[in-house]
Design a protein around this motif. Structure first.
Motif, PDB file in Angstrom:
ATOM      1  N   ASN A 204      -8.486  -7.686  20.017  1.00 39.09           N
ATOM      2  CA  ASN A 204      -9.146  -6.556  20.673  1.00 39.09           C
ATOM      3  C   ASN A 204      -8.702  -5.193  20.166  1.00 39.09           C
ATOM      4  O   ASN A 204      -9.311  -4.178  20.520  1.00 39.09           O
ATOM      5  CB  ASN A 204      -8.917  -6.641  22.185  1.00 39.09           C
ATOM      6  N   THR A 205      -7.662  -5.153  19.345  1.00 37.33           N
ATOM      7  CA  THR A 205      -7.173  -3.891  18.815  1.00 37.33           C
ATOM      8  C   THR A 205      -7.475  -3.743  17.338  1.00 37.33           C
ATOM      9  O   THR A 205      -7.769  -2.646  16.863  1.00 37.33           O
ATOM     10  CB  THR A 205      -5.651  -3.749  19.041  1.00 37.33           C
ATOM     11  N   GLY A 206      -7.391  -4.812  16.587  1.00 38.13           N
ATOM     12  CA  GLY A 206      -7.607  -4.727  15.153  1.00 38.13           C
ATOM     13  C   GLY A 206      -6.389  -4.231  14.412  1.00 38.13           C
ATOM     14  O   GLY A 206      -5.259  -4.324  14.885  1.00 38.13           O
ATOM     15  N   ASP A 207      -6.629  -3.633  13.222  1.00 40.68           N
ATOM     16  CA  ASP A 207      -5.527  -3.274  12.335  1.00 40.68           C
ATOM     17  C   ASP A 207      -4.606  -2.199  12.906  1.00 40.68           C
ATOM     18  O   ASP A 207      -3.454  -2.085  12.482  1.00 40.68           O
ATOM     19  CB  ASP A 207      -6.072  -2.803  10.983  1.00 40.68           C
ATOM     20  N   LEU A 208      -5.096  -1.419  13.855  1.00 43.68           N
ATOM     21  CA  LEU A 208      -4.220  -0.420  14.478  1.00 43.68           C
ATOM     22  C   LEU A 208      -2.966  -1.061  15.051  1.00 43.68           C
ATOM     23  O   LEU A 208      -1.901  -0.437  15.077  1.00 43.68           O
ATOM     24  CB  LEU A 208      -4.979   0.321  15.588  1.00 43.68           C
ATOM     25  N   LEU A 209      -3.067  -2.319  15.493  1.00 39.00           N
ATOM     26  CA  LEU A 209      -1.932  -2.992  16.121  1.00 39.00           C
ATOM     27  C   LEU A 209      -0.723  -3.053  15.190  1.00 39.00           C
ATOM     28  O   LEU A 209       0.410  -3.121  15.660  1.00 39.00           O
ATOM     29  CB  LEU A 209      -2.336  -4.407  16.557  1.00 39.00           C
ATOM     30  N   GLY A 210      -0.960  -3.001  13.902  1.00 33.25           N
ATOM     31  CA  GLY A 210       0.140  -3.066  12.949  1.00 33.25           C
ATOM     32  C   GLY A 210       0.715  -1.720  12.564  1.00 33.25           C
ATOM     33  O   GLY A 210       1.645  -1.656  11.751  1.00 33.25           O
ATOM     34  N   SER A 211       0.193  -0.626  13.146  1.00 35.00           N
ATOM     35  CA  SER A 211       0.680   0.708  12.754  1.00 35.00           C
ATOM     36  C   SER A 211       0.900   1.630  13.947  1.00 35.00           C
ATOM     37  O   SER A 211       0.698   2.834  13.850  1.00 35.00           O
ATOM     38  CB  SER A 211      -0.291   1.356  11.762  1.00 35.00           C
ATOM     39  N   VAL A 212       1.320   1.051  15.077  1.00 34.39           N
ATOM     40  CA  VAL A 212       1.674   1.884  16.238  1.00 34.39           C
ATOM     41  C   VAL A 212       3.190   2.024  16.372  1.00 34.39           C
ATOM     42  O   VAL A 212       3.704   2.357  17.441  1.00 34.39           O
ATOM     43  CB  VAL A 212       1.056   1.321  17.553  1.00 34.39           C
ATOM     44  N   ASP A 213       3.903   1.790  15.308  1.00 34.84           N
ATOM     45  CA  ASP A 213       5.359   1.872  15.305  1.00 34.84           C
ATOM     46  C   ASP A 213       5.819   3.313  15.478  1.00 34.84           C
ATOM     47  O   ASP A 213       5.062   4.273  15.284  1.00 34.84           O
ATOM     48  CB  ASP A 213       5.889   1.317  13.984  1.00 34.84           C
ATOM     49  N   THR A 214       7.086   3.470  15.828  1.00 36.64           N
ATOM     50  CA  THR A 214       7.635   4.792  16.100  1.00 36.64           C
ATOM     51  C   THR A 214       7.668   5.699  14.868  1.00 36.64           C
ATOM     52  O   THR A 214       7.327   6.884  14.976  1.00 36.64           O
ATOM     53  CB  THR A 214       9.038   4.651  16.725  1.00 36.64           C
ATOM     54  N   PRO A 215       8.051   5.231  13.667  1.00 36.21           N
ATOM     55  CA  PRO A 215       7.985   6.128  12.508  1.00 36.21           C
ATOM     56  C   PRO A 215       6.580   6.663  12.240  1.00 36.21           C
ATOM     57  O   PRO A 215       6.425   7.834  11.877  1.00 36.21           O
ATOM     58  CB  PRO A 215       8.495   5.249  11.361  1.00 36.21           C
ATOM     59  N   PRO A 440       1.282 -10.703  15.731  1.00 34.44           N
ATOM     60  CA  PRO A 440       0.559 -10.866  14.464  1.00 34.44           C
ATOM     61  C   PRO A 440       0.965  -9.914  13.350  1.00 34.44           C
ATOM     62  O   PRO A 440       0.450 -10.032  12.229  1.00 34.44           O
ATOM     63  CB  PRO A 440      -0.907 -10.631  14.868  1.00 34.44           C
ATOM     64  N   TYR A 441       1.882  -8.978  13.619  1.00 29.95           N
ATOM     65  CA  TYR A 441       2.316  -8.031  12.585  1.00 29.95           C
ATOM     66  C   TYR A 441       3.837  -7.979  12.544  1.00 29.95           C
ATOM     67  O   TYR A 441       4.499  -8.149  13.567  1.00 29.95           O
ATOM     68  CB  TYR A 441       1.759  -6.632  12.855  1.00 29.95           C
ATOM     69  N   PRO A 442       4.413  -7.730  11.354  1.00 20.31           N
ATOM     70  CA  PRO A 442       5.882  -7.761  11.220  1.00 20.31           C
ATOM     71  C   PRO A 442       6.537  -6.480  11.703  1.00 20.31           C
ATOM     72  O   PRO A 442       5.894  -5.447  11.918  1.00 20.31           O
ATOM     73  CB  PRO A 442       6.066  -7.922   9.701  1.00 20.31           C
ATOM     74  N   VAL A 443       7.856  -6.540  11.866  1.00 21.95           N
ATOM     75  CA  VAL A 443       8.655  -5.362  12.193  1.00 21.95           C
ATOM     76  C   VAL A 443       8.555  -4.352  11.050  1.00 21.95           C
ATOM     77  O   VAL A 443       8.537  -4.720   9.870  1.00 21.95           O
ATOM     78  CB  VAL A 443      10.127  -5.755  12.431  1.00 21.95           C
ATOM     79  N   VAL A 444       8.486  -3.074  11.394  1.00 17.37           N
ATOM     80  CA  VAL A 444       8.418  -2.002  10.406  1.00 17.37           C
ATOM     81  C   VAL A 444       9.832  -1.544  10.069  1.00 17.37           C
ATOM     82  O   VAL A 444      10.619  -1.228  10.966  1.00 17.37           O
ATOM     83  CB  VAL A 444       7.583  -0.820  10.949  1.00 17.37           C
ATOM     84  N   GLU A 445      10.140  -1.520   8.808  1.00 18.08           N
ATOM     85  CA  GLU A 445      11.473  -1.086   8.384  1.00 18.08           C
ATOM     86  C   GLU A 445      11.603   0.427   8.495  1.00 18.08           C
ATOM     87  O   GLU A 445      10.656   1.177   8.254  1.00 18.08           O
ATOM     88  CB  GLU A 445      11.730  -1.513   6.931  1.00 18.08           C
ATOM     89  N   ARG A 446      12.807   0.899   8.857  1.00 19.65           N
ATOM     90  CA  ARG A 446      13.068   2.328   8.956  1.00 19.65           C
ATOM     91  C   ARG A 446      13.904   2.756   7.750  1.00 19.65           C
ATOM     92  O   ARG A 446      15.120   2.563   7.723  1.00 19.65           O
ATOM     93  CB  ARG A 446      13.787   2.650  10.257  1.00 19.65           C
TER      94      ARG A 446
END
Length: 524
Positions: A204-215, A440-446
């Protein structure tokens, strides 16, 4: 991060939602009614409706020039505020991937304007635009005179392009579910429920779900800084908002202006340590409540403080075996009962409502007030709709930022350690590894220096008995940021500015307005 072991494993959100307003059930019902979406005023242009962004070519990421130089059209909107919508990239990794929208509201400086002040109430998943509507009640007049105060909904949150998972009925079921995690079957069922939630969020969110990280949200703030016409970012962040602010400082130390981080999080802790810290924080806050309750009249908790703590645990355990009936068609499960108890611990002004809720549960065997409190925490309206997507955004952002181990043996060992440290509430902060196990998306490295070398003084504030962001976390953030000065508020509740005393108010406003940083180690 994690939350009730019996329920969907969401950490208690470190967010400023005005829990002090929960003084009576009547006030609580009124707040719930105000949360419901209502027709807004027709938007009309305001004077100087367009905000012209300065040229900022030296600091613009390649391919994003148009976004950094966009014009904002401000219109008048509810509560005497001004509203605008900014465009941000779907991902800062690819300028061709598409765009999203960021919702903004502002109050105009009432005096000679020094610039803009971005604010964030916490969460993650808290709405900065909602928060702005009450900011004038708690922010000092000097601050409001000096700045256009700008609240924004971060990517994925509320009125910005949002994370979406279940419909209201499905969300009700998810947020009230209990699982017996003492058995492998119960733990597996809990993980399966989390996996279904994650799948729905992805669909229901799409690709945005993989880019809502804090950085990514911090990079959005730098774009907003430029669009608002500010050379440096001035920022006031609470709770999770301190992580967002510290991330900005780490990414853009040369563009950091005056940053105040209140109710600070420790950037060095892993997800398991965060869970243990919060468990101990809420255990200590609950103990302070029980002691205060027993010292007054009409407290339903009898005996010693330890016995009172056990009685609170008894209320929660009874809800697992026999959910509390209410005057409506819903019942209070253990998960909902814990939400109801925990939300009152964010501010000591809410303690009388907890007393009423416990009195109902212990002496009448009913759960109306506990349910009202749980719904307040979850942003649920009286008609069954949800005023915000705070839970969805909270999970999505946390799952990209950091994760606990989902290994069963590891989770059981961590749970034993947490429950030993917080025997009354520790079980509700365990087994959080299942929440993101099937995300469905991996942790974002800082990949930046968290110490923010070269940044100007950053004011870090900690409250000594803060349940959601324990004081030691503020010490950890102050130790991490090279330019930090630590301010301590000796008191109860979550965060300090706007709800504590003149000493804190003066420290914050002297810095934001005049640029005079408090002495490192100031205690209020």
């Amino acid at each position: 991060m994690n939350f009730p072991s019996s329920g969907p494993s969401l950490t208690l959100r470190p967010a400023r939602r005005g829990a002090a307003a929960l003084v009576t059930v009547a006030a609580l019902v009124a707040l719930a009614a105000c949360d419901a979406d209502a027709p807004g005023k027709e938007a009309t242009p305001v004077d100087e409706a367009t905000s012209q962004a300065p040229t900022d070519a030296a600091g613009v990421p390649e391919g994003f020039d148009d976004l950094y130089s966009q014009d904002l059209e401000w219109t008048s909107c509810d509560a005497g505020l001004e509203c605008a919508t900014a465009t941000a990239p779907l991902t800062w990794d690819d300028p061709e991937a598409g765009t999203i929208e960021l919702d903004l509201k502002r109050t105009r400086a009432t005096g000679e304007k020094q610039g803009s002040l971005l604010i964030n109430p916490g969460g993650p998943g808290g709405s900065g635009t909602d928060f702005l509507e009450t900011a004038a009640e708690s922010f000092g007049d000097r601050l409001l005179a000096a700045y256009d105060v700008v609240g924004f909904d971060p990517r994925g949150v509320r009125a910005s392009t949002e994370v979406a998972c279940y419909d209201d009925a499905g969300k009700d079921e998810y947020l009230s579910a209990d699982f017996d995690v003492s058995t492998d079957e119960g733990l597996a069922a809990k993980r399966e429920a989390a996996a279904r939630w994650a799948e729905a969020c992805g669909e229901n969110t799409g690709d945005l779900l993989g880019s809502v990280d804090t950085p990514s949200a911090a990079k959005d703030m730098d774009m907003l800084r430029a669009v608002l016409g500010d050379e440096k970012l001035n920022y006031l962040g609470f709770s999770y908002g301190t992580d967002l602010g510290a991330t900005y400082a780490g990414l853009f130390p040369d563009r950091a202006g005056r940053l105040v981080l209140d109710g600070a999080m420790d950037p060095t802790l892993d997800a398991a340590a965060v869970s243990k810290g919060q468990a101990v924080g809420f255990e200590n806050a609950l103990r302070a409540y029980v002691e205060d309750c027993q010292a007054g009249a009409d407290c339903p908790l009898t005996g010693s403080v330890d016995e009172g703590m056990q009685q609170v645990r008894g209320v929660l355990d009874r809800a697992l075996d026999r959910p509390y009936p209410t005057s409506g068609d819903r019942v209070v499960t253990q998960t909902l009962a814990f939400y109801g108890v925990a939300v009152t611990l964010y501010a000591e002004q809410s303690w009388p409502v907890l007393t009423q809720a416990l009195d109902e549960a212990i002496n009448a065997g009913t759960g109306d007030t506990l349910l009202y409190l749980a719904d307040f925490y979850n942003d649920r309206n009286t008609d069954g709709s949800y005023a915000t997507n705070s839970i969805e955004a909270f999970t999505a952002i946390n799952c990209l930022d950091a994760r606990s181990s989902a290994d069963v043996d590891t989770m059981r060992a961590e749970a034993a350690e947490i429950e030993e440290a917080a025997p009354t509430v520790g079980t509700f902060f365990s087994y959080g590894g299942v929440t993101c196990a099937d995300w469905p998306y991996p942790v974002v490295e800082r990949d930046y220096d968290r110490s923010a070398p070269g940044a100007p003084p950053i004011v870090v504030i900690g409250t000594t008995n803060d349940p959601a962001t324990p004081y030691m976390w503020a010490e950890g953030m102050a130790d991490t940021l090279k330019s930090a000065v630590l301010v301590t508020y000796e008191g109860e509740g979550h965060t300090a500015y706007g709800r504590s005393n003149d000493c804190i108010a003066d420290a914050v406003e002297d810095y934001l307005v005049d640029g005079t940083a408090p002495d490192d180690g100031l205690t209020c």
